[in-house]
Design an enzyme around this catalytic site. Structure first.
Site, mmCIF file in Angstrom:
data_model
loop_
_atom_site.group_PDB
_atom_site.id
_atom_site.type_symbol
_atom_site.label_atom_id
_atom_site.label_comp_id
_atom_site.label_asym_id
_atom_site.label_seq_id
_atom_site.Cartn_x
_atom_site.Cartn_y
_atom_site.Cartn_z
ATOM 1 N N VAL A 48 0.851 -1.204 0.000
ATOM 2 C CA VAL A 48 0.000 0.000 0.000
ATOM 3 C C VAL A 48 0.883 1.249 0.000
ATOM 4 O O VAL A 48 0.647 2.214 -0.745
ATOM 5 C CB VAL A 48 -0.960 -0.005 1.219
ATOM 6 C CG1 VAL A 48 -1.768 1.283 1.254
ATOM 7 C CG2 VAL A 48 -1.878 -1.216 1.179
ATOM 8 N N CYS A 49 1.929 1.228 0.828
ATOM 9 C CA CYS A 49 2.844 2.373 0.899
ATOM 10 C C CYS A 49 3.481 2.658 -0.459
ATOM 11 O O CYS A 49 3.664 3.817 -0.844
ATOM 12 C CB CYS A 49 3.956 2.112 1.912
ATOM 13 S SG CYS A 49 3.365 1.918 3.595
ATOM 14 N N THR A 50 3.802 1.599 -1.188
ATOM 15 C CA THR A 50 4.428 1.783 -2.504
ATOM 16 C C THR A 50 3.482 2.546 -3.438
ATOM 17 O O THR A 50 3.886 3.473 -4.139
ATOM 18 C CB THR A 50 4.801 0.404 -3.097
ATOM 19 O OG1 THR A 50 5.730 -0.213 -2.208
ATOM 20 C CG2 THR A 50 5.417 0.532 -4.484
ATOM 21 N N GLU B 47 1.050 4.540 -2.494
ATOM 22 C CA GLU B 47 0.859 5.907 -1.980
ATOM 23 C C GLU B 47 2.013 6.826 -2.392
ATOM 24 O O GLU B 47 1.792 7.955 -2.838
ATOM 25 C CB GLU B 47 0.771 5.893 -0.453
ATOM 26 C CG GLU B 47 -0.520 5.325 0.085
ATOM 27 C CD GLU B 47 -0.679 5.618 1.560
ATOM 28 O OE1 GLU B 47 -1.781 5.959 1.974
ATOM 29 O OE2 GLU B 47 0.326 5.520 2.305
ATOM 30 N N LEU B 48 3.238 6.329 -2.206
ATOM 31 C CA LEU B 48 4.395 7.167 -2.564
ATOM 32 C C LEU B 48 4.415 7.434 -4.070
ATOM 33 O O LEU B 48 4.744 8.538 -4.511
ATOM 34 C CB LEU B 48 5.698 6.499 -2.117
ATOM 35 C CG LEU B 48 6.172 6.727 -0.676
ATOM 36 C CD1 LEU B 48 6.940 8.016 -0.563
ATOM 37 C CD2 LEU B 48 5.081 6.680 0.344
#
Ligand code: BEZ
Length: 211
Positions: free
Chosen positions: A44-46, A48-49
């Protein structure tokens, strides 16, 4: 204690992917967005960034400096940024804070032990040119944020900092706005000589000023 709207955003000095940054100096007179992600090399972080990297021109256009944070070290952030460019098609050109000792995470209350006692939640802080906190958002690790919404709120914050108006539900740039409740009809007549529509005495609507 958790940061509240109107509080001064705590200052700090931290290692980032763009060297050591003193937060307040780095912000200068700009608006800022500080956002945390729980962990590098996670799905998910990937996304988002990658999304924030794609939106960089939109943040720039609004005069907003963006900075990310996780508790991983700076070398990990750098290697992960390569993966983000490869998988999401955008270079992360904003700095990522490395916070292995959780100094910044603690200052901003980004670790919620009942959710996870080591990783940060997905926090967003919008900070004004006066260094005051204008918006806080907290999302769980399992839910990626909507960064179009962050931009929408920034549009509202910047508009309402300039004019004595408020923005209605789901407002976006260019749509009608509301005269603030604290503004009398007499003051409104001076501020908005082209007039407004009174739907109710407490609900006065007018086209977005300044367009
Ligand atoms: C993710 O970014 O996918 C993630 C990170 C930490 C915990 C759970 C999910």
């Amino acid at each position: 204690m958790a940061l509240r709207l109107g509080d001064t955003a705590p200052d700090f000095t931290a290692e980032t992917t763009q060297g050591t940054i003193n937060f307040h100096e780095w912000l200068g007179d700009s608006w800022g967005v500080l956002f945390s992600h729980p962990k590098d090399f996670t799905p998910v972080c990937t996304t988002e960034l990658g999304r924030v990297a794609h939106l960089a021109p939109e943040f720039d256009r609004r005069g907003v400096r963006v900075i990310g944070l996780s508790v991983d070290p700076v070398g990990s952030h750098g290697a992960w940024a390569d993966d983000i460019a490869e998988t999401q098609g955008a270079e992360v050109e904003f700095p990522l804070i490395a916070d292995p000792d959780r100094v910044v995470s603690d200052l901003y209350d980004m670790i919620h032990p009942n959710a996870d006692d080591t990783l940060t939640v997905r926090s967003v802080f919008v900070i004004g040119p006066d260094k005051k906190v204008k918006l806080t958002l907290t999302y769980p690790a399992s839910t990626g944020r909507n960064f179009d919404e962050v931009l929408r709120v920034i549009d509202s914050l910047q508009l309402t900092a300039k004019y004595k108006v408020a923005t209605p539900a789901d407002w976006s740039q260019g749509e009608d706005v509301i005269i603030g409740a604290a503004v009398s009809d007499e003051e409104a007549a001076e501020l908005f000589p082209d007039g407004w529509t009174t739907v109710k005495p407490y609900l006065r609507v007018l086209p977005q000023p300044g367009r």
